[in-house]
Design a protein around this motif. Structure first.
Motif, PDB file in Angstrom:
ATOM      1  N   ALA A  10       2.184   6.997   3.421  1.00 31.18           N
ATOM      2  CA  ALA A  10       1.902   7.757   4.627  1.00 31.18           C
ATOM      3  C   ALA A  10       0.591   8.280   4.730  1.00 31.18           C
ATOM      4  O   ALA A  10       0.216   9.421   5.063  1.00 31.18           O
ATOM      5  CB  ALA A  10       2.812   9.059   4.649  1.00 31.18           C
ATOM      6  N   PRO A  11      -0.294   7.178   5.024  1.00 31.56           N
ATOM      7  CA  PRO A  11      -1.690   7.581   4.992  1.00 31.56           C
ATOM      8  C   PRO A  11      -2.192   8.081   6.378  1.00 31.56           C
ATOM      9  O   PRO A  11      -3.357   8.899   6.347  1.00 31.56           O
ATOM     10  CB  PRO A  11      -2.477   5.983   4.904  1.00 31.56           C
ATOM     11  CG  PRO A  11      -1.502   5.234   5.689  1.00 31.56           C
ATOM     12  CD  PRO A  11      -0.268   5.864   5.048  1.00 31.56           C
ATOM     13  N   GLY A  27       2.943  -0.728   8.087  1.00 28.54           N
ATOM     14  CA  GLY A  27       1.972  -1.075   7.268  1.00 28.54           C
ATOM     15  C   GLY A  27       2.166  -1.385   5.700  1.00 28.54           C
ATOM     16  O   GLY A  27       1.099  -1.779   5.096  1.00 28.54           O
ATOM     17  N   ASN A  28       3.218  -0.913   5.230  1.00 31.09           N
ATOM     18  CA  ASN A  28       3.306  -0.847   3.937  1.00 31.09           C
ATOM     19  C   ASN A  28       4.345  -2.010   3.701  1.00 31.09           C
ATOM     20  O   ASN A  28       5.679  -1.802   3.384  1.00 31.09           O
ATOM     21  CB  ASN A  28       4.196   0.354   3.439  1.00 31.09           C
ATOM     22  CG  ASN A  28       4.042   0.556   2.008  1.00 31.09           C
ATOM     23  OD1 ASN A  28       4.121  -0.426   1.192  1.00 31.09           O
ATOM     24  ND2 ASN A  28       4.146   1.863   1.633  1.00 31.09           N
ATOM     25  N   THR A  50       9.552  -4.738   1.473  1.00 26.80           N
ATOM     26  CA  THR A  50      10.017  -5.888   0.448  1.00 26.80           C
ATOM     27  C   THR A  50      11.006  -5.044  -0.563  1.00 26.80           C
ATOM     28  O   THR A  50      12.072  -5.641  -0.678  1.00 26.80           O
ATOM     29  CB  THR A  50       8.827  -6.520  -0.271  1.00 26.80           C
ATOM     30  OG1 THR A  50       7.963  -7.099   0.808  1.00 26.80           O
ATOM     31  CG2 THR A  50       9.468  -7.674  -1.241  1.00 26.80           C
ATOM     32  N   VAL A  51      10.346  -4.147  -1.066  1.00 31.17           N
ATOM     33  CA  VAL A  51      11.497  -3.442  -2.327  1.00 31.17           C
ATOM     34  C   VAL A  51      12.960  -3.082  -1.455  1.00 31.17           C
ATOM     35  O   VAL A  51      13.832  -3.290  -2.077  1.00 31.17           O
ATOM     36  CB  VAL A  51      10.774  -2.425  -2.931  1.00 31.17           C
ATOM     37  CG1 VAL A  51      10.474  -1.154  -2.287  1.00 31.17           C
ATOM     38  CG2 VAL A  51      11.611  -2.274  -4.296  1.00 31.17           C
ATOM     39  N   GLY A  52      12.770  -2.728  -0.274  1.00 29.80           N
ATOM     40  CA  GLY A  52      13.938  -2.149   0.267  1.00 29.80           C
ATOM     41  C   GLY A  52      14.927  -3.526   0.569  1.00 29.80           C
ATOM     42  O   GLY A  52      16.220  -3.337   0.310  1.00 29.80           O
ATOM     43  N   LYS A  53      14.311  -4.498   0.870  1.00 28.92           N
ATOM     44  CA  LYS A  53      15.172  -5.668   1.149  1.00 28.92           C
ATOM     45  C   LYS A  53      15.973  -6.238  -0.341  1.00 28.92           C
ATOM     46  O   LYS A  53      16.853  -6.664  -0.159  1.00 28.92           O
ATOM     47  CB  LYS A  53      14.353  -6.864   1.742  1.00 28.92           C
ATOM     48  CG  LYS A  53      14.106  -6.433   3.437  1.00 28.92           C
ATOM     49  CD  LYS A  53      13.213  -7.336   3.967  1.00 28.92           C
ATOM     50  CE  LYS A  53      12.825  -6.796   5.503  1.00 28.92           C
ATOM     51  NZ  LYS A  53      11.565  -7.455   5.863  1.00 28.92           N
ATOM     52  N   LYS A  54      14.890  -5.971  -1.169  1.00 28.85           N
ATOM     53  CA  LYS A  54      15.294  -6.593  -2.561  1.00 28.85           C
ATOM     54  C   LYS A  54      16.622  -5.612  -3.096  1.00 28.85           C
ATOM     55  O   LYS A  54      17.207  -6.252  -3.685  1.00 28.85           O
ATOM     56  CB  LYS A  54      14.158  -6.513  -3.539  1.00 28.85           C
ATOM     57  CG  LYS A  54      13.180  -7.500  -3.738  1.00 28.85           C
ATOM     58  CD  LYS A  54      12.363  -7.197  -4.830  1.00 28.85           C
ATOM     59  CE  LYS A  54      11.027  -7.953  -4.689  1.00 28.85           C
ATOM     60  NZ  LYS A  54      10.092  -7.669  -6.020  1.00 28.85           N
ATOM     61  N   LEU A  55      16.586  -4.439  -2.548  1.00 31.07           N
ATOM     62  CA  LEU A  55      17.455  -3.530  -3.230  1.00 31.07           C
ATOM     63  C   LEU A  55      18.815  -3.665  -2.170  1.00 31.07           C
ATOM     64  O   LEU A  55      19.775  -2.988  -2.288  1.00 31.07           O
ATOM     65  CB  LEU A  55      17.157  -2.031  -3.101  1.00 31.07           C
ATOM     66  CG  LEU A  55      15.957  -1.898  -4.413  1.00 31.07           C
ATOM     67  CD1 LEU A  55      15.240  -0.523  -3.904  1.00 31.07           C
ATOM     68  CD2 LEU A  55      16.410  -2.178  -5.451  1.00 31.07           C
TER      69      LEU A  55
END
Length: 186
Positions: free
Chosen positions: A42-43, A139-140, A145-150
């Motif tokens: 959250a930049p 932008g993250n 990607t990690v959400g989709k992997k899970l």
């Protein structure tokens, strides 16, 4: 309900925060004015610097109260990040989680995925929630990607609502139903 102090994964261990962790954890968060991890977490919200003494006092009080909403992510007893959860709306069991890996050398190595597999299982085991999720920004790419992997799915996209470095990004909500998680484990 008493929660475990340690939640082991394949590559990482999630640990409740202890007093001896506070200084190292604070330095990972505030070791410079513009830490690399904040460019992804959250930049568009500025990092609020907290003086060490105040941070130590706040965390010590939370530890004494049995605070279990944040666990540190450790590899070989070194803090590399943190997982957390919060209630978006507790009376309807709407729980969200977050993760930060502070050290870039632990990015793209499966550490975040491992930590979240352990954390999600812990949260489903601990609470009678039907769903779990997180919010990130377009932008993250690593978080998406990690959400989709899970096994998570995109549940909402609010377009062009996050302004960062002069560019608009989308806000994205990812979610996972309990039955989807359980089916994934079989």
């Amino acid at each position: 309900m008493q929660t475990p102090d340690i939640l082991p994964g394949k590559q990482v261990v999630l640990c409740k925060v202890k007093k001896e962790d506070i200084e190292n954890w604070w330095s990972l968060i505030h070791n410079d004015e513009h830490p690399e991890w904040k460019k992804w977490d959250a930049p568009y919200y500025p990092l609020r610097h907290i003086e060490y003494e105040k941070f130590r006092e706040q965390m010590s009080n939370l530890i004494q109260q049995g605070y279990d909403r944040k666990y540190l992510i450790k590899v070989d007893d070194e803090i590399i990040g943190m997982v957390t959860y919060y209630w978006e709306h507790e009376s309807s069991q709407w729980l969200e989680f977050g993760i930060v890996i502070y050290l870039p050398e632990f990015w793209n190595g499966g550490y975040g995925t491992d930590a979240l597999e352990v954390w999600i299982q812990h949260l489903f085991d601990t609470f009678p929630i039907p769903r779990i999720g997180f919010t990130t920004w377009s932008g993250n790419a690593r978080m998406l990607t990690v959400g989709k992997k899970l096994g998570m799915v995109e549940e909402a996209r609010i377009r062009k609502c996050r302004l960062y470095n002069g560019k608009f990004y989308d806000s994205i909500k990812m979610g996972l139903l309990r039955e989807e998680w359980e089916a994934r484990l079989q």
